[in-house]
Every structure is written in structure tokens, then in C-alpha cells.
Design an enzyme around this catalytic site. Structure first.
Site, PDB file in Angstrom:
ATOM      1  N   LYS A  57      43.540   6.511  46.092  1.00 21.86           N
ATOM      2  CA  LYS A  57      43.764   7.428  47.210  1.00 21.86           C
ATOM      3  C   LYS A  57      42.524   8.296  47.436  1.00 21.86           C
ATOM      4  CE  LYS A  57      48.268   6.622  47.971  1.00 21.86           C
ATOM      5  NZ  LYS A  57      48.322   5.417  47.119  1.00 21.86           N
ATOM      6  N   SER A  64      48.754   1.232  51.484  1.00 24.97           N
ATOM      7  CA  SER A  64      48.613   2.672  51.715  1.00 24.97           C
ATOM      8  C   SER A  64      47.194   3.085  52.092  1.00 24.97           C
ATOM      9  CB  SER A  64      49.061   3.454  50.474  1.00 24.97           C
ATOM     10  OG  SER A  64      48.187   3.221  49.392  1.00 24.97           O
TER      11      SER A  64
END
Length: 228
Positions: free
Chosen positions: A186, A148
Site C-alpha cells: 500500500k 487494491s
């Protein structure tokens, strides 16, 4: 030639070894020498290693061995602490080989994956990291799982080097604990009263939560990658 702080540190290590048989922690050394961060301790230890006064024992946490001492330490007298730490104090003059680049062992808390909170992985093992990759503060490492964050250059199997903190600015890459149960790496972004955790891969959607659901547990400080 040793500085006042180097003299002070080797004395403190010696006294703790004599009292307990265990080397002091970096936090204890920081407090004893009245330093602002543990990075100052790392620099002092590296300098003492390079000069052949101490040695770090491999594969053992908090394991320091004193190889030799300055004359004033060996005779049991305390050196005069100079007002300026840069002022050198005399020590025994023995030529020693230069040490290799300094390496620091930091905790490796496992893989950062869904359903694995950081707290559940505390204290598993350690990862040797070049000191030059780490700035001030307390650090730990996580093995990255998934793709990701590939557009930020972070790939599956990389080791994320994380500085422990509970605050971060928008746009920084953070370790976020969601709902006290899922850890993720993230980009952090705030949108009103919401927290957005943005991936760096167009195939994934941002994750949006209330601020109460997200706890920052660290900021990305560096990466290590294995090549097979």
C-alpha cells in the site's frame, strides 16, 4: 583489460573456491573489496562475465565458475592494486563473445496476501530479474494478490520487486507488516500518531493503525508482469 577491482574480485572468488568449494556471497564480496553496496559487486561480476573470465551457473544460488584468469592470477602472483579503480591492468588478450543482459536471482517470498507475514515465506524460491530494474540495496520479490493497487498500475499476478528497508517516506509504496501477521502492499501515509495504508483503488478504504502496529519491510522498486 581488467581494472584493479576486477582483478581483486576474481582473486577473492578463486581463493574461496579453493578453500571451501563454494562461491562467496555478494555480501562477502562487498566486504572483501570494501565496496559501499552490493550493486558494485553486480557491476564487477557483469564485467567479468562479459570478458569471459567467470560464468554464473544457472538455477544455483551463489554459483560462480572461473573460466579463465588474468596472467598474474594464473601464475599465483597478486597484481598491484592501482590507486584509481579505473586504471586498467594488463590481462591475457582473448576475444570472447559479449554476454547477454545481466540477470540477478532475487528471493521470491510468495504471494503478498492477508495472513501471510513475509518472515513465514522466507527462502521459498528465487526469481530472475534484469539487473537494470534494481538499484542499490538488498531486494526480494512478491507475487501480488488482489486489485487494491490497480490505479497505481499494479495488478493481480504481477511480481513486486521490493528493496528491503524498515523506513519510508509518505507517499511511497511499501510492504507493511500489520500486527506481525498480515502483509500488504500500500501507499504509506502518516496522520499524527497514526499510520494510514492507502490503496490505489476507489473501491477500497484506507487502513489506519497505530504506529506500533505497522512495520515497514520494504519499498517498491519495480514490477515484472507476465503476458499470457
Amino acid at each position: 583489460m581488467l581494472t584493479a577491482k576486477q582483478h581483486e574480485l576474481i582473486q577473492f572468488i578463486q581463493s574461496r573456491l579453493e578453500e571451501t568449494g563454494i562461491s562467496p556471497s555478494f555480501e562477502e564480496m562487498k566486504d572483501a573489496l570494501d565496496l559501499k553496496s552490493k550493486s558494485g559487486v553486480h557491476r564487477l561480476i557483469s564485467a567479468l562475465e562479459e570478458r569471459g573470465f567467470i560464468r554464473r551457473l544457472p538455477n544455483r544460488a551463489r554459483a560462480l565458475e572461473i573460466i579463465r584468469q588474468p596472467d598474474d592470477v594464473a601464475t599465483g602472483t597478486r597484481p598491484r592494486i592501482a590507486a584509481n579503480d579505473a586504471a586498467p591492468l594488463a590481462s591475457s588478450t582473448v576475444t570472447v563473445p559479449q554476454a547477454a543482459n545481466d540477470v540477478i536471482n532475487i528471493p521470491l517470498h510468495g504471494r503478498i496476501a492477508a495472513g501471510a507475514p513475509i518472515e513465514a515465506l522466507e527462502g521459498q524460491t528465487s526469481l530472475p530479474v534484469p539487473a537494470a530494474l534494481l538499484g542499490p540495496g538488498e531486494h526480494y520479490a512478491l507475487e501480488v494478490s488482489g486489485d487494491s493497487m490497480i490505479e497505481a498500475g499494479i495488478f493481480d499476478g504481477d511480481f513486486a520487486l521490493v528493496r528491503r528497508t524498515d523506513t519510508a517516506r509518505d507517499g511511497e509504496i511499501v510492504v507493511a507488516l500489520v500486527n506481525d501477521e498480515e502483509a500488504t502492499l500500500k501507499y504509506l501515509r502518516r496522520d499524527g500518531g497514526m499510520i494510514c495504508l492507502d490503496p490505489a483503488n476507489a473501491a477500497y478504504e484506507p487502513q489506519t493503525y497505530s504506529s506500533a502496529q505497522v512495520q515497514v519491510q520494504g519499498k517498491l522498486a519495480g514490477l515484472l508482469r507476465r503476458y499470457h
